[in-house]
Design an enzyme around this catalytic site. Structure first.
Site, short mmCIF file in Angstrom:
data_model
loop_
_atom_site.label_atom_id
_atom_site.label_comp_id
_atom_site.label_asym_id
_atom_site.label_seq_id
_atom_site.Cartn_x
_atom_site.Cartn_y
_atom_site.Cartn_z
N LYS A 1 0.83 -1.20 0.00
CA LYS A 1 0.00 0.00 0.00
C LYS A 1 0.87 1.26 0.00
O LYS A 1 2.00 1.25 0.47
CB LYS A 1 -0.92 0.00 1.23
CG LYS A 1 -1.89 -1.18 1.25
CD LYS A 1 -2.89 -1.10 0.11
CE LYS A 1 -3.84 -2.28 0.09
NZ LYS A 1 -3.35 -3.42 -0.66
N ASP A 2 0.30 2.35 -0.51
CA ASP A 2 1.01 3.63 -0.61
C ASP A 2 1.59 4.05 0.73
O ASP A 2 0.99 3.83 1.78
CB ASP A 2 0.06 4.72 -1.11
CG ASP A 2 -0.55 4.37 -2.45
OD1 ASP A 2 -1.48 3.55 -2.47
OD2 ASP A 2 -0.09 4.91 -3.46
N LYS A 3 2.74 4.70 0.67
CA LYS A 3 3.36 5.20 1.89
C LYS A 3 2.71 6.50 2.35
O LYS A 3 2.28 6.63 3.49
CB LYS A 3 4.87 5.42 1.68
CG LYS A 3 5.56 5.98 2.92
CD LYS A 3 7.06 6.12 2.73
CE LYS A 3 7.69 6.70 3.99
NZ LYS A 3 9.17 6.83 3.87
#
Length: 389
Positions: free
Chosen positions: A66-68
């Site tokens: 998942k996106d940071k």
């Protein structure tokens, strides 16, 4: 113009919620936890949990990275035998993990985990149905708003080209600087130099104690171990295997994802009216603006190499052949064993995706907040590049 001007101004402006294809069970061989995090990558959290529990990161299952710079909710699995609290939270501050009662995900960096039940098998990449997104788009002036609504009509009608997003290319420093290609040529030391240059200044390469001091605060434990291995005289061919398998696989995935993006870009340019949009490293993505054979296109799957999956589309077949030749990738390299992993493997990926449940949930003079669902493996950032440019 860069996408970062419009999104991810704060983690809370980019919300992601993973959707699984099953419900937790009351018993099973693996514990299922809900993991919510802010301003941290999935791998950062996984590596910390592994060190906390004194297990290998590979024993922690997850369905996707998942996106940071986001507030994300996803699921992870742990072996049933692992003894862990049902609820736990940690802040990350000043390079240190600090146990906390709870996390304010809007303005703190950290994660929380909540036990939800059991599964019979561990999660692995791609096991999710997809992800729900709520994204606030900022800096929308009058002209950009017109572009957005015009592009939205095209996407509703014809879907969106299913390119890999920038998250796939974290190991790529420059336009053609693929760590994978140096590994393929046997230049493992050059590959490692590029890898560590992403972490910081490597002017002391070869002076291992000095390099260790220069980078120490930025390194994961396995990266420290790798440098210490080189200091002990370990040859690069063996030292590189200190990197976890999922990191080594990412070198391969980054290159294969770039090649697949090139297949799709060239295919769109060969068949449809299109617009070109800037991407990372001065690469370009092309999005169609009209499609005359949408039923065909939405069912089209593009292979990674074409070794295992035959290509019947003559245009696509020629594009893949030409692109592989341009990068000196020959059939004898398919499925090759390299640094302990199998590389250039075949597979299929849908050429397009259709966002589902798309809604504009809020508008102001300068912002638009959107909500939608994407199938597993499709990237919200790709959809937004299509909509905004």
């Amino acid at each position: 113009m860069d996408l970062e001007k419009f999104i991810k101004r704060r983690p809370a402006d980019f919300i992601v919620e993973e959707v699984l294809p099953f419900k937790p069970q009351e018993k099973g061989k693996y514990k299922l936890y809900e993991l919510k995090k802010s301003n941290l990558s999935t791998l950062q959290v996984v590596r910390f949990i592994a060190s906390l529990l004194k297990i290998k990161p590979s024993e922690i299952g997850f369905a996707g990275l998942k996106d940071k710079i986001a507030v994300t909710t996803q699921y992870i699995t742990l072996p049933e035998s692992v003894n862990f609290l049902e609820n736990i939270s940690y802040l990350y501050h000043g390079g240190r993990w600090i146990k906390a009662d709870k996390i304010n995900f809007e303005n703190q960096t950290g994660f929380s985990m909540k036990f939800t039940g059991f599964t019979q098998t561990p999660l692995s990449l791609g096991d999710n149905l997809g992800n729900r997104f709520i994204i606030k788009i900022d800096n929308i002036d009058k002209d950009r708003r017109k572009v957005f609504y015009s592009n939205l009509e095209v996407v509703k009608k014809f879907g969106c080209a299913n390119y890999f997003g920038e998250q796939r290319f974290g190991s790529v420093k420059g336009r053609n600087d693929f760590i994978f290609l140096y590994l393929l040529k046997g230049n493992i030391e050059k590959a490692m130099k590029i890898y560590f240059s992403i972490k910081g200044n490597i002017k002391n390469w070869g002076k291992w104690e000095a390099l260790y001091r220069d980078l120490k605060g930025k390194l994961e434990q396995y990266e420290r171990d790798l440098i210490l291995g080189l200091k002990r005289g370990l040859p690069p061919e063996k030292a590189v295997r200190i990197l976890p398998k999922n990191i080594r696989l990412m070198f391969n995935f980054a290159f294969q994802s770039y090649m697949w993006n090139e297949y799709l870009r060239k295919y769109i340019e060969a068949k449809y009216p299109f617009k070109r949009v800037s991407f990372i490293h001065n690469w370009k993505l092309s999005f169609y603006t009209e499609v005359y054979d949408i039923e065909y296109l939405k069912n089209l799957q593009i292979p990674y190499t074409g070794k295992e999956f035959l290509i019947e589309d003559k245009t696509l077949k020629e594009i893949i052949k030409r692109t592989l030749e341009e990068h000196s990738i020959t059939e004898d390299l398919f499925d090759k064993e390299l640094i302990g992993i199998k590389v250039l493997t075949d597979g299929l990926r849908n050429a397009v995706f259709f966002p589902e449940e798309f809604k504009i949930v809020q508008k102001t003079k300068n912002t638009i907040t959107v909500k939608f669902f994407l199938p597993a493996g499709s990237y919200a950032t790709i959809l937004l590049r299509n909509l905004l440019f």
